[in-house]
Design a protein around this motif. Structure first.
Motif, PDB file in Angstrom:
ATOM      1  N   ALA A   1       0.837  -1.190   0.000  1.00  0.00           N
ATOM      2  CA  ALA A   1       0.000   0.000   0.000  1.00  0.00           C
ATOM      3  C   ALA A   1       0.869   1.235   0.000  1.00  0.00           C
ATOM      4  N   GLY A   2       0.498   2.174  -0.806  1.00  0.00           N
ATOM      5  CA  GLY A   2       1.223   3.439  -0.832  1.00  0.00           C
ATOM      6  C   GLY A   2       2.523   3.393  -1.562  1.00  0.00           C
ATOM      7  N   SER A   3       2.657   2.508  -2.531  1.00  0.00           N
ATOM      8  CA  SER A   3       3.903   2.474  -3.305  1.00  0.00           C
ATOM      9  C   SER A   3       4.129   3.808  -3.972  1.00  0.00           C
ATOM     10  N   ALA A   4       5.381   4.249  -3.953  1.00  0.00           N
ATOM     11  CA  ALA A   4       5.716   5.561  -4.513  1.00  0.00           C
ATOM     12  C   ALA A   4       6.429   5.390  -5.834  1.00  0.00           C
ATOM     13  N   ALA A   5       6.368   6.428  -6.619  1.00  0.00           N
ATOM     14  CA  ALA A   5       7.048   6.411  -7.914  1.00  0.00           C
ATOM     15  C   ALA A   5       8.542   6.574  -7.721  1.00  0.00           C
ATOM     16  N   VAL A   6       9.283   6.180  -8.719  1.00  0.00           N
ATOM     17  CA  VAL A   6      10.740   6.275  -8.670  1.00  0.00           C
ATOM     18  C   VAL A   6      11.162   7.735  -8.720  1.00  0.00           C
ATOM     19  N   PRO A   7      12.089   8.172  -7.845  1.00  0.00           N
ATOM     20  CA  PRO A   7      12.564   9.560  -7.912  1.00  0.00           C
ATOM     21  C   PRO A   7      13.220   9.818  -9.262  1.00  0.00           C
ATOM     22  N   SER A   8      13.066  11.034  -9.734  1.00  0.00           N
ATOM     23  CA  SER A   8      13.624  11.363 -11.047  1.00  0.00           C
ATOM     24  C   SER A   8      15.139  11.418 -11.020  1.00  0.00           C
ATOM     25  N   ASP A   9      15.717  11.621  -9.841  1.00  0.00           N
ATOM     26  CA  ASP A   9      17.169  11.741  -9.762  1.00  0.00           C
ATOM     27  C   ASP A   9      17.791  10.501  -9.130  1.00  0.00           C
ATOM     28  N   VAL A  10      17.177   9.343  -9.368  1.00  0.00           N
ATOM     29  CA  VAL A  10      17.721   8.118  -8.802  1.00  0.00           C
ATOM     30  C   VAL A  10      19.112   7.866  -9.387  1.00  0.00           C
ATOM     31  N   LEU A  11      20.011   7.362  -8.552  1.00  0.00           N
ATOM     32  CA  LEU A  11      21.371   7.058  -9.007  1.00  0.00           C
ATOM     33  C   LEU A  11      21.336   5.847  -9.929  1.00  0.00           C
ATOM     34  N   ASP A  12      22.201   5.830 -10.910  1.00  0.00           N
ATOM     35  CA  ASP A  12      22.195   4.695 -11.813  1.00  0.00           C
ATOM     36  C   ASP A  12      22.974   3.543 -11.206  1.00  0.00           C
ATOM     37  N   PHE A  13      23.026   2.452 -11.948  1.00  0.00           N
ATOM     38  CA  PHE A  13      23.593   1.218 -11.428  1.00  0.00           C
ATOM     39  C   PHE A  13      25.063   1.375 -11.065  1.00  0.00           C
ATOM     40  N   GLU A  14      25.834   1.993 -11.950  1.00  0.00           N
ATOM     41  CA  GLU A  14      27.264   2.141 -11.695  1.00  0.00           C
ATOM     42  C   GLU A  14      27.523   3.102 -10.533  1.00  0.00           C
ATOM     43  N   GLU A  15      26.768   4.179 -10.470  1.00  0.00           N
ATOM     44  CA  GLU A  15      26.917   5.098  -9.342  1.00  0.00           C
ATOM     45  C   GLU A  15      26.646   4.375  -8.033  1.00  0.00           C
ATOM     46  N   THR A  16      25.598   3.586  -8.024  1.00  0.00           N
ATOM     47  CA  THR A  16      25.231   2.866  -6.811  1.00  0.00           C
ATOM     48  C   THR A  16      26.320   1.883  -6.409  1.00  0.00           C
ATOM     49  N   ARG A  17      26.827   1.145  -7.360  1.00  0.00           N
ATOM     50  CA  ARG A  17      27.888   0.176  -7.033  1.00  0.00           C
ATOM     51  C   ARG A  17      29.112   0.867  -6.446  1.00  0.00           C
ATOM     52  N   ASP A  18      29.515   1.963  -7.044  1.00  0.00           N
ATOM     53  CA  ASP A  18      30.697   2.665  -6.553  1.00  0.00           C
ATOM     54  C   ASP A  18      30.466   3.206  -5.145  1.00  0.00           C
ATOM     55  N   LEU A  19      29.283   3.749  -4.921  1.00  0.00           N
ATOM     56  CA  LEU A  19      28.981   4.305  -3.603  1.00  0.00           C
ATOM     57  C   LEU A  19      28.910   3.200  -2.553  1.00  0.00           C
ATOM     58  N   LEU A  20      28.323   2.091  -2.915  1.00  0.00           N
ATOM     59  CA  LEU A  20      28.158   1.003  -1.954  1.00  0.00           C
ATOM     60  C   LEU A  20      29.475   0.304  -1.647  1.00  0.00           C
ATOM     61  N   VAL A  21      30.362   0.212  -2.630  1.00  0.00           N
ATOM     62  CA  VAL A  21      31.632  -0.438  -2.345  1.00  0.00           C
ATOM     63  C   VAL A  21      32.442   0.407  -1.362  1.00  0.00           C
ATOM     64  N   CYS A  22      32.303   1.730  -1.424  1.00  0.00           N
ATOM     65  CA  CYS A  22      32.939   2.601  -0.430  1.00  0.00           C
ATOM     66  C   CYS A  22      32.298   2.390   0.937  1.00  0.00           C
ATOM     67  N   PHE A  23      30.996   2.328   0.960  1.00  0.00           N
ATOM     68  CA  PHE A  23      30.249   2.110   2.204  1.00  0.00           C
ATOM     69  C   PHE A  23      30.697   0.815   2.877  1.00  0.00           C
ATOM     70  N   LEU A  24      30.746  -0.265   2.120  1.00  0.00           N
ATOM     71  CA  LEU A  24      31.129  -1.563   2.684  1.00  0.00           C
ATOM     72  C   LEU A  24      32.599  -1.594   3.068  1.00  0.00           C
ATOM     73  N   HIS A  25      33.420  -0.931   2.292  1.00  0.00           N
ATOM     74  CA  HIS A  25      34.856  -0.885   2.614  1.00  0.00           C
ATOM     75  C   HIS A  25      35.087  -0.242   3.977  1.00  0.00           C
ATOM     76  N   ILE A  26      34.389   0.832   4.246  1.00  0.00           N
ATOM     77  CA  ILE A  26      34.541   1.510   5.539  1.00  0.00           C
ATOM     78  C   ILE A  26      34.032   0.625   6.664  1.00  0.00           C
ATOM     79  N   LEU A  27      32.894  -0.015   6.464  1.00  0.00           N
ATOM     80  CA  LEU A  27      32.350  -0.883   7.507  1.00  0.00           C
ATOM     81  C   LEU A  27      33.272  -2.058   7.782  1.00  0.00           C
TER      82      LEU A  27
END
Length: 2013
Positions: free
Chosen positions: A1161-1187
């Motif tokens: 219920a209440g599903s929202a539309a995708v934000p127009s400025d969603v990060l693309d796949f490569e951006e997400t991977r790069d950001l997440l690998v930094c996130f996991l590296h720090i953790l």
């Protein structure tokens, strides 16, 4: 302001900037400022310890660098403006870095990680390195004397031989590159993913039987396909108690069921299991978790190491734009290839030696492009004829291999071969024996050679030549293993010039040269091969051995051949070369007196140092084989009997280092007597001197005398001092110019440029006045670019010396600076596309040195003059200012010189050990500040006009500041950094933001980045230092700048900026990760803590990560690959509207929404400025590296600090979950598809880039590998220059195609490697996430996590663990996953076994999928865990595990019906293993648990049995949905299972795009849910059970829970899923509405809203109500639209009958098939034939094409038959009155009709009076639309029409067609004329006339009166509408159709006349027989309302009698 104060209170001090911005965004700008001010004022005081005190801040205000160093006790400093915000600040904020470091020195010294906190004392080393040469020794001749040599030559030589002066930043490599191991050295484990194994199976040829793995056994019994489906269904219904605790009741009416269940249990008992592992069921508190943790740490890899292996380009792209490492000066070459002569042979036997030379010629440019290479191929037996062969031999002169270099290869470059022999006489005579072979000629020739060799062995004659092209059209060496020249041409004695040669080459290309020249039978064979790596045994052009692989082996020696490029190349000289090539061209002795013999002329060339008659020639001419390497003279070949000979010889001279005005070339001309003395025994000289000429080597100005094309006089005899033009010289022919020659200078120590020569000569003399130097400097600007570039290093050295000249005036300094700028600009013309010219870079790195003996410093002068240059527009600078762009673009050079000059100055003053603030004068800092302010302004300005200039200037400033951090006051430099960055605001232009990010990237690549951020170990963790707070940014300036910019850029809508910011952080972390200095775990933890605010940044953007609103597109466990793809806007809207995304099953959607049916219920539309796949991977690998690297205590502290922010914890785990999905391994097949889907064709942007590179290569060949060697050539001006015609552009298109081919090859080659790396990366990510999750659970349970709410903890961790199960995992990875799941189950059993059932349902569903794994190890883990869930449920809920029973049954049903390819053998093994676990579990022996497990396993086995028949019909979608329908019906009394199968059916219909049927599935589901919810509790506004849905469909009554077998809603485990909730019901209603809209059932949507809106009203969901009311309005608009257009068609219907034993239980059954919209008969026929022909075989299947009743007895029993008939909905007269609209006549229909024409004779067609028609009315088992597309026919009625009724129906049909056409608006002329032609034409209307003749004439008395009257009435209507149509046609036609109209009118009149007699009305009879008053005369017309109703009935199709005639024969109107 009260509101603002209240609002400010809501801003927590621990909020991140992103959270604060979100809170403040709702108030005005002024209020926002007030809020921020109040927040700042209210900030709590820092902690008391000194690490958090204000003294820890390194920011200060208003201090100079000196005062900063002195004021180390300063207490309070202002906030870093950049850290606080990104707004522009005009005040310079100083950073007291050195002072704070001094204050905290004790802490630094005490820190055990001191090594990473301080810069090493030996960080900068100034050293002198010995010069490295390419050759084994210095190329400068041994006799070189610096004092005696020419000053210009000395200056040049010094630049080539002096040692290197290097400033070595010891750790600088850490700012340039990562210490990446060599490719392949990183050990990556072999990973095994089931998705790859399944892909192998799916791609392999299909085989019979289920696919089983090698360890799955083969004895498992299989289910029979002949099992009765009804028995299975009965067994399925009997299994409904599996979800309850009750046993079958005695006297159960389904007594047969128990027998079936016993059979199934017996079958189940015979199943083979996978074997048990009891240790998987054990759990010890504390110890098990430690074991799991240790197991996860084995064989781990670093994340960045694996990622870098995935993309080897990552290292280069990571540091693209950073400074390349400078390389020392080296010679550069073009395309290099070795030519090796192998054999010279003639048909004539070897009788004499031959001497061969080869050279390269460019036929396009008519230029010789290489020096001549001489060799000989004579055999030893003939060498004795030449005395020179017997002399001393030098190996260096015997080289037989030539190493050529070609700058611009193309197909018009030829290898020209010249062959010479011993001088004998006439060329024709000496060649004749080789052409005409005979023993006599051979003997004579052999004797002649021997005789002549004794006399003339020292002389040679031109004899033969040939040529061959070397390169193909692509510029590639066009040669096989052997380059054979098999056509040798006899040399023409009068055609020896180069002009003649080029004419022949043109003919050679055309293939006509052999027709013009005489060929000598013979051949010469070479080998030609390109050279990539330098081979051994190479000699330079100066015959110096090349190091280090030189071997003095004459047979293997390779000699480099000098290239003479057509156009001077912009290449700097790199080594000593000093050669002069002399070309004697021709001599004219035609006028010489007869007294002097001058016919056989030879020219001897010598070099003398004096014109004394006693002087001897110098030994400096390169010899020819055989002979020594250097000789004193060289002689040309002799042409026989020619007084005006041409010569083609090239004489190469090694010039002395010291040249004087007496050095000259002497040319001596000899007549050679070819004939022996006439008198035997007489001795006569062989040669006679007949003249001499000379050429001085030096001009008056000291430059070498290079002849363009010189003609000089010839002297008969020379006198002493002939260089002074002595009068005693006797000149030939009155001193006329008779001798023509030319020379070519190839020298790196002498220039032909007057400007350069004058400058270098004066600058080397210290006593020269400044005015003279000033003049020479000004003249330097006029030199050609080629001259300037060739002598770059020499010029720069001299200019820097002049710059700091003690006596230099300001004017001289400025002109010198101007000259420096000019040289830098010219040098960069050689490096188009490169940010740094390699020559200049090398000069700064290795050659620049501060001039000595001066009080001025280069760095100071450059900065001072730079400022002057920018600020002052002086006349002398005007020209330069006009082109100032190149100065700013190449500012890097001056910055690098400044840095090196400063460091050398500090080293010379021994100041590198002093405090940084005291090292350099304060005035210098002021100048630097002023300069950077000016340059920052220029960057801002030029970003608008010259993007490239601004970009490079910005980079240069960044590199300078980064370099200065190594030795300057770091606080001052950081202040400059902030000032520069503050000039760019977040809302500035994109290009400026790009500059800013590039600037930050360069700064952060500083080798001591970590030390600069002072990551001291705190006594206690400070929460504010873990977020991007002001305090953090003040403490860690550089990392604060970086992370702050990342946070800002992530909010930017421009993807390029976001990606650049992300990659900057990623690259930095990767560099630090690979730095050996930080390899220790504690160092890594400290670095992770330094960057911990990145965690908050990612959490703030969690909803924008690529998988936030993305789908894990899974094809199920059977197909297995999971891919991540972003929702389109349309898909997002569809989800929001309650829709489903195409291509996803329920398991897929559950991942996204957590809901049972895929939409929360209440599903929202995708934000127009969603990060693309490569951006997400790069950001997440930094996130996991720090953790991963962070100290666990730090992470736990962060969790504890956020106990008041549960959303952060939820976001944290959401990021972890997305990490698992984003890095999921998708399989080799998908990796290949992903790579191939990337466009490999070159797009417009790529083509533009490649074209630019091609153009750049034209001017930068010297930098690329096509570059020529670094030395100048003074070309022979006799060879006419032409425009350069490079074939680079011509090869551009070929290059584009090559890139495509290479890309495809790389794709195939790299998929395996990528798969291995992707697999390891996925595993590493999963292990890291598991580590974090496990630590979170443990810390939360022991209280260190700061949260005692175990329910919330368990839910977030559970969601994460489910992500592991839903994604593809490595086989070994499942060991760790299930270990964590078991631990989780023991810790949180209440999550699964009490409360809502969703968690248990999800987990059981995913575990069951893994029980289907083909890997036995995975099945073992999954099966053990499934059993453990049963056991824990039993223990938790006291002697029952109903919840697991229910959810396991539902999950297996969903798995079976989802379309996933399951292997029933594997699942049977898993079920058998569960039973085996229960039997072996001693702990549970005293209970009924084992029996319940066995019972559940057996009942699950029954569901597996159903899959067998589904597999058999998997290609028959209709049969497959029938089977699912029957299964769903079998679970009618079990709501959960019923819902599951209805959901399976909905998903199936969704895949097939059966929108109406999918909607019905959800409507039935909603009705069922409503029924049970109503049974549980009545709620206002909720639908009152199924009864509320009756208005939607009559079929809904099936969902009524009235059976005595129906389960109670309050039973344990029943109706506990999310579907049986208010939110679930709303989701179902929204879902059904979405599909109804797709199906265009808009009226039904209205009915559904009647059920949905009251629920929303009850809940006061006003936003939802507004939204849905808007949608409802749109629905009504759509209804209006389709009613007006009449174009909506909701389906076509066909009757399909099945006949034949092959159909089994379907034999004899008939169905109505509903097909989408207008489906033609051919389409459905083809579909059904395809299905059944494939099933039964083409010979065993037949299609019955007619609609007559099938006589089964006449069919072949061995075949299968189907009969296909088109049918239409049927309605009674009453129904037609009720069903007014087309929708009402297409919805909820269950009766259909079709016609069958026949005659009494049995034929289908006959005469009019015999033609009858049978109307068949069929009734189906349910109403369309329904849960399935075909419905069984349960009733059949037949109505037969008599012949007159058939005639009435046909005439009525024709009339209605005419009426419809006439009333169409606007009229359709084409259709109108077609109707007329088919109505009034006599030929066509023989049918209607015949009907009238038969039924109204001949047989009228035999016909019923009512039918006769009705037929007459139809004829009258027919004639009337024909007339109306004819009149309308007359109005619409054009003049050209008048005749056509007349013809139609005549035919109409004729038709009317013929029908008139039959239509006469008998009044009396009419009145008596028509009591109702129906008028049948011509004046009686139907009303408009009647016509409209009839037309509405007819619609757009041809009506049939059943719709137009009531049972009485009248129209229903």
């Amino acid at each position: 302001m009260s509101d603002v104060r209240a609002f400010a209170k809501r801003i927590n001090k621990n909020m991140t900037p992103g959270e604060v911005r979100s809170e403040v965004s709702s108030i005005s700008e002024s209020q926002r400022q007030s809020v921020m001010m109040q927040k700042t004022a209210a900030s709590p005081a820092p902690a008391s310890d000194d690490r958090s005190s204000t003294s820890g801040s390194i920011m200060s205000s208003g201090s100079t660098p000196s005062s900063v160093a002195a004021s180390t006790t300063a207490s309070a400093f202002s906030t870093n403006p950049l850290a606080a915000s990104s707004t522009t600040s005009s005040s310079l904020v100083e950073v007291n870095f050195e002072g704070i470091l001094a204050q905290r020195q004790k802490e630094v010294d005490a820190d055990k990680l001191k090594s990473i906190l301080v810069v090493p004392s030996d960080d900068i080393v100034v050293e002198t390195r010995p010069r490295e040469f390419r050759t084994v020794h210095s190329p400068v001749p041994a006799g070189y004397d610096e004092k005696a040599a020419d000053p210009v030559l000395v200056a040049c030589v010094n630049s080539y031989v002096s040692d290197w002066n290097v400033v070595n930043f010891q750790n600088a490599f850490n700012s340039r590159r990562t210490e990446r191991a060599d490719e392949g050295s990183v050990v990556l484990a072999e990973r095994t993913f089931e998705v790859d194994e399944r892909d192998k199976i799916s791609s392999a040829p299909s085989s019979t039987g289920p696919a089983t793995s090698g360890n799955s056994g083969a004895s498992t019994p299989t289910l029979s396909l002949t099992d009765d489906m009804d028995a299975i269904l009965r067994a399925g219904r009997s299994s409904s108690p599996a979800v309850s605790n009750s046993s079958p009741r005695p006297g159960d009416r389904n007594s047969k069921v128990n027998n079936s269940a016993d059979i199934i249990r017996a079958e189940f008992a015979r199943l083979e299991s996978d074997g048990t592992q009891p240790e998987l069921l054990k759990y010890t508190v504390g110890e098990t978790d430690k074991q799991n943790t240790r197991a996860r740490q084995l064989d781990r890899n670093r994340l960045f190491v694996v990622q870098q292996e995935l993309d080897p380009q990552l290292e280069r792209s990571r540091y693209s734009g950073d400074r390349p490492e400078a390389e020392p000066f080296y010679e550069r070459f073009g395309t290099r290839f070795v030519v090796t002569p192998k054999e010279l042979s003639f048909k004539l036997e070897d009788i004499e030696p031959f001497f061969v030379s080869i050279a390269l010629y460019d036929a396009q440019e008519r230029r010789k492009i290489s020096e001549t290479f001489h060799f000989e191929l004579s055999k030893d037996e003939v060498k004795s004829l030449v005395p020179a062969f017997a002399g001393p031999r030098e190996p260096t002169a015997e080289a037989r291999k030539a190493l050529f270099s070609v700058t611009a290869p193309h197909q018009d470059i030829y290898l020209v071969v010249r062959i010479e022999k011993i001088l004998q006489g006439d060329i024709n005579e000496t060649s004749e024996p080789y052409i005409t072979i005979s023993d006599k000629n051979t003997l004579k020739a052999k004797q002649s050679v021997q005789d002549d060799a004794k006399r003339l062995g020292a002389y040679r004659m031109p004899w033969a030549w040939s040529a061959t092209p070397l390169f193909n059209s692509k510029g590639e060496l066009d040669a096989a293993e052997d380059l054979a020249i098999r056509l040798l041409f006899r040399q023409e004695g009068d055609k020896l010039s180069e002009d003649d040669l080029f004419r022949y080459l043109v003919e050679f290309r055309k293939g006509t040269v052999q027709k013009k020249l005489k060929a000598i039978p013979g051949s010469i064979i070479f080998t030609a091969a390109t050279v990539d790596d330098l081979p051994p045994s190479v000699l330079t052009t100066s015959l110096i051995a090349v190091a280090p692989m030189f071997k003095l082996n004459a047979a293997e020696l390779i000699r480099e051949v000098e290239e003479f490029p057509v156009h001077p190349a912009l290449v700097a000289n790199a080594t000593y070369t000093h050669h002069l090539y002399v070309y004697p061209s021709s001599l004219n002795f035609n006028n010489r007196g007869a007294t002097v013999k001058a016919r056989n002329l030879a020219c001897k060339v010598e070099l003398y140092a004096s014109d004394s008659m006693t002087a001897t020639p110098l030994k400096c001419i390169y010899g020819k084989p055989p002979g020594p390497a250097l000789v004193t003279s060289s002689t040309t070949a002799v042409t026989y009997h020619n007084k005006s000979p041409d010569w083609y010889e090239e004489i190469k001279v090694s010039l002395p280092t010291k040249l004087t005005e007496h050095h000259h070339l002497l040319f001596s001309f000899y007549h050679v007597s070819c004939q022996p003395p006439k008198k035997p025994g007489t001795v006569e000289p062989v040669d006679t001197l007949v003249g001499q000429a000379f050429l001085p080597l030096l001009r008056l100005d000291g430059r070498i005398n290079v002849c363009v094309e010189s003609i000089i006089p010839v002297a008969a005899t020379l006198a002493p001092n002939y260089l002074a033009d002595s009068p005693d010289i006797k000149w030939v022919d009155g001193k006329r110019t008779l001798f023509k020659l030319s020379t070519r200078l190839v020298s790196t120590v002498s220039t032909q440029s007057n400007e350069l020569h004058s400058f270098l000569a004066l600058s080397r003399q210290p006593a020269v006045a400044d005015e003279a130097v000033l003049t020479s400097v000004k003249q330097l600007l006029k030199a050609t670019d080629a001259d300037v570039v060739q002598f770059t290093s020499v010029l720069l050295t001299q200019l820097f010396s002049i710059l700091v000249r003690p006596t230099a005036s300001e004017n001289l300094s400025r002109e010198t600076f101007r000259a420096l700028v000019h040289i830098v600009n010219v040098s960069h013309k050689d490096a188009v596309g490169l940010t740094r010219n390699p020559t200049l870079h090398s000069f700064v790195q290795f050659m620049f040195e501060n001039p000595t003996n001066t009080k001025k410093y280069v760095f100071d002068e450059i900065i001072r003059l730079w400022i002057t240059f920018i600020k002052e527009n002086e006349p002398s600078m005007t020209d330069l200012l006009k082109h100032a762009w190149f100065f700013f673009e190449h500012a890097w050079f001056f910055f690098d010189v400044v840095v090196k000059s400063m460091v050398q100055f500090l080293a010379s003053q021994k100041a590198l050990s002093k405090p940084r603030a005291d090292r350099l004068p304060a005035a210098l800092s002021n100048n630097i500040r002023a300069l950077l302010e000016l340059l920052t302004f220029e960057i801002q300005k030029r970003s608008k006009s010259g993007h490239t200039i601004g970009k490079r200037l910005n980079q240069s400033v960044a590199y300078f500041l980064r370099d200065a951090l190594a030795f300057y006051d770091r606080g001052f430099i950081l202040s400059l950094v902030q000032r520069h960055l503050n000039e760019t605001a977040p809302n500035d232009a994109e290009v400026l933001l790009e500059f800013k990010l590039e600037f930050i990237r360069i700064l952060c690549n500083y080798e001591h980045y970590v030390a600069l951020n002072l990551p001291l170990m705190p006594k206690a963790y400070n929460e504010r230092m873990l977020m991007l707070t002001e305090e953090y940014r003040e403490r860690h300036i550089l990392s604060g700048i970086l992370l702050n910019e990342l946070s800002l850029m992530l909010e930017h809508t421009e993807k390029t900026l976001r990606k650049r910011a992300i990659t900057t952080v990623r690259d930095l972390l990767a560099k630090l990760d690979s730095d050996e200095r930080y390899a220790d775990a504690e160092c890594r933890a400290r670095i992770a803590a330094l960057h911990f605010p990145l965690i908050h940044i990612v959490l703030e953007n969690v909803k924008r990560l690529a998988t936030s609103d993305n789908i894990v597109d899974r094809e199920g466990v059977a197909d297995g690959t999971a891919t991540v793809r972003t929702l389109t806007e349309a898909q997002a809207k569809e989800l929001k509207d309650g829709g489903t995304i195409r291509g996803t099953n329920n398991a897929t959607m559950s991942v996204v929404t957590g809901g049972t049916f895929g939409v929360a219920a209440g599903s929202a539309a995708v934000p127009s400025d969603v990060l693309d796949f490569e951006e997400t991977r790069d950001l997440l690998v930094c996130f996991l590296h720090i953790l991963r690297d962070a100290n666990p205590e730090l992470v736990r502290f962060w969790w504890k600090c956020n106990k008041d922010f549960p959303n952060r914890i939820l976001s944290f785990f959401e990021v972890l979950e997305k990490s698992v999905c984003v890095f999921e391994y998708v399989g080799k097949r998908r990796l290949g598809l992903r790579a191939s889907s990337t466009p490999t064709t070159v797009g417009a942007s790529d083509a533009k880039r490649m074209l630019e590179e091609t153009y750049s290569s034209l001017s930068s060949r010297s930098v690329q590998q096509r570059s020529v060697r670094s030395r100048p050539q003074i070309d022979n001006p006799t060879l006419s220059p032409g425009p350069q015609r490079d074939n680079s552009l011509r090869r551009f298109g070929q290059s584009m195609q090559s890139k495509r081919i290479a890309s495809d090859y790389k794709l195939a080659r790299d998929v395996e490697r990528d798969a291995r790396v992707e697999g390891n990366l996925s595993c590493e990510v999963c292990l890291t996430v598991l580590d974090v999750a496990e630590d979170f659970v443990l810390s939360s349970l022991d209280g260190s996590g700061g949260d005692d709410n175990s329910s919330e903890i368990s839910e977030v961790v559970f969601k994460l663990l489910m992500a592991f199960l839903r994604t593809n995992q490595d086989r070994a990875m499942y060991l760790h996953i299930f270990a964590s799941l078991r631990s989780f189950l023991f810790k949180f059993p209440e999550l699964f076994f009490q409360g809502v059932t969703d968690f248990c349902a999800e987990l059981v569903g995913e575990v069951l999928k893994l029980c289907n794994s083909q890997f036995a190890a995975t099945r073992t883990q999954a099966t053990a865990f499934l059993y453990l869930m049963m056991k824990k449920n039993y223990q938790f809920t006291s002697n029952t595990f109903s919840r697991v029973k229910v959810q396991a049954t539902i999950a297996l049903s969903r798995l079976v019906g989802s379309g996933i390819k399951i292997n029933d053998v594997f699942l049977q093994r898993a079920l058998a293993t569960c039973g085996e676990y229960a039997a072996q579990d001693k702990e549970m022996t005293a209970s009924t648990f084992a029996e319940q497990v066995k019972d559940l396993s057996a009942r699950l086995y029954t569901i597996l049995r159903d899959t067998v028949k589904m597999k058999m019909h998997e290609k028959d979608s209709d049969m497959l949905i029938d089977l699912q329908y029957r299964l769903a019906k079998g679970y009618a009394n079990s709501p959960d299972l019923r819902v599951t199968w209805l959901e399976n059916m909905a998903n199936f219909h969704f895949e097939k795009k059966n929108w109406a049927e999918a909607a019905q599935c959800y409507i039935h589901t909603a009705a069922l849910v409503s029924e049970y919810m109503h049974m549980i509790e009545y709620k206002k506004g909720m639908p009152a059970g199924c009864a509320a849905f009756q208005g939607v469909s009559p079929n809904i009554a099936e969902e009524t829970a009235v059976s005595e077998d129906a389960q109670s809603a309050d039973e344990e485990g029943i109706c506990e899923s999310k579907s049986f909730s208010e939110a679930g019901l709303v989701a179902l209603l929204e879902k059904s509405i979405s599909f109804l809209k797709k199906a265009e059932y808009y009226e039904t949507v209205n009915e559904m809203y009647k059920l949905l809106l009251p629920i929303l009203e009850k809940n006061r969901s006003f936003e939802k109500l507004a939204e849905h009311h808007g949608k409802l309005q749109d629905i009504f608009q759509l209804i209006v639209g389709v009613m007006q257009s009449g174009k909506r068609i909701l389906g076509s219907y066909y009757r399909v009958g099945f006949y034949g034993e092959k159909f089994g239980e379907q034999n004899g059954k008939e169905y109505i098939y509903k097909e989408p919209k207008i489906t033609p008969l051919a389409e459905i026929s083809l579909r059904l034939q395809t299905v059944y022909k494939e099933r039964f075989g083409e010979r065993n299947f037949e299609l019955i094409t007619d609609s007559v009743d099938v006589d089964v007895s006449k069919l072949d029993p061995l075949k299968a038959y189907i009969q296909l008939t088109y049918v239409e909905p049927y309605f009674t007269e009453y129904e037609l009155k009720e069903r007014v609209t087309s929708f009402e006549r297409s919805n909820n229909i269950n009766r259909f009709i079709y016609d069958t024409p026949f005659t009494e004779s049995g034929k289908a067609r006959g005469s009019i009076e015999d033609q009858r028609k049978r109307k068949t009315i069929l009734t189906t088992e349910a109403f369309f639309p329904y849960l399935k597309k075909r419905l069984l026919i349960v009733d059949r009625q037949t109505v037969v029409l008599t012949p007159i009724e058939v005639a009435i129906e046909e005439i009525q049909s024709k009339t209605m067609e005419l009426a419809n056409t006439v009333q169409t608006k606007p009229p359709n002329l084409k259709m109108l004329q077609l109707q007329l032609q088919g109505s009034v034409s006599v030929t066509v209307n023989s049918g209607p006339l015949e009907m009238a003749n038969v039924f109204l004439g001949r047989l009228v008395k035999d016909m019923p009166t009512k039918h006769v009257r009705r037929l007459k009435q139809q004829f009258r209507e027919f004639i009337k509408y024909c007339g109306q149509a004819l009149n309308m046609n007359a109005e619409l036609i054009k003049p050209d159709q008048v005749e056509y109209q007349k013809d139609l009118a005549a035919k109409y009149k004729d038709l009317k006349a013929k029908l008139a007699p039959f239509l006469v009305v008998d009044k009396a009879a009419h009145q008596n027989s028509n009591p109702d008053g129906d008028s049948l005369d011509d004046s009686t017309e139907p009303s408009l309302g009647q016509i409209n109703k009839v037309l509405e009935i007819i619609g757009s199709k041809t009506p049939d009698a059943s719709r137009l005639l009531s049972p009485s024969g009248r129209t229903p109107v």
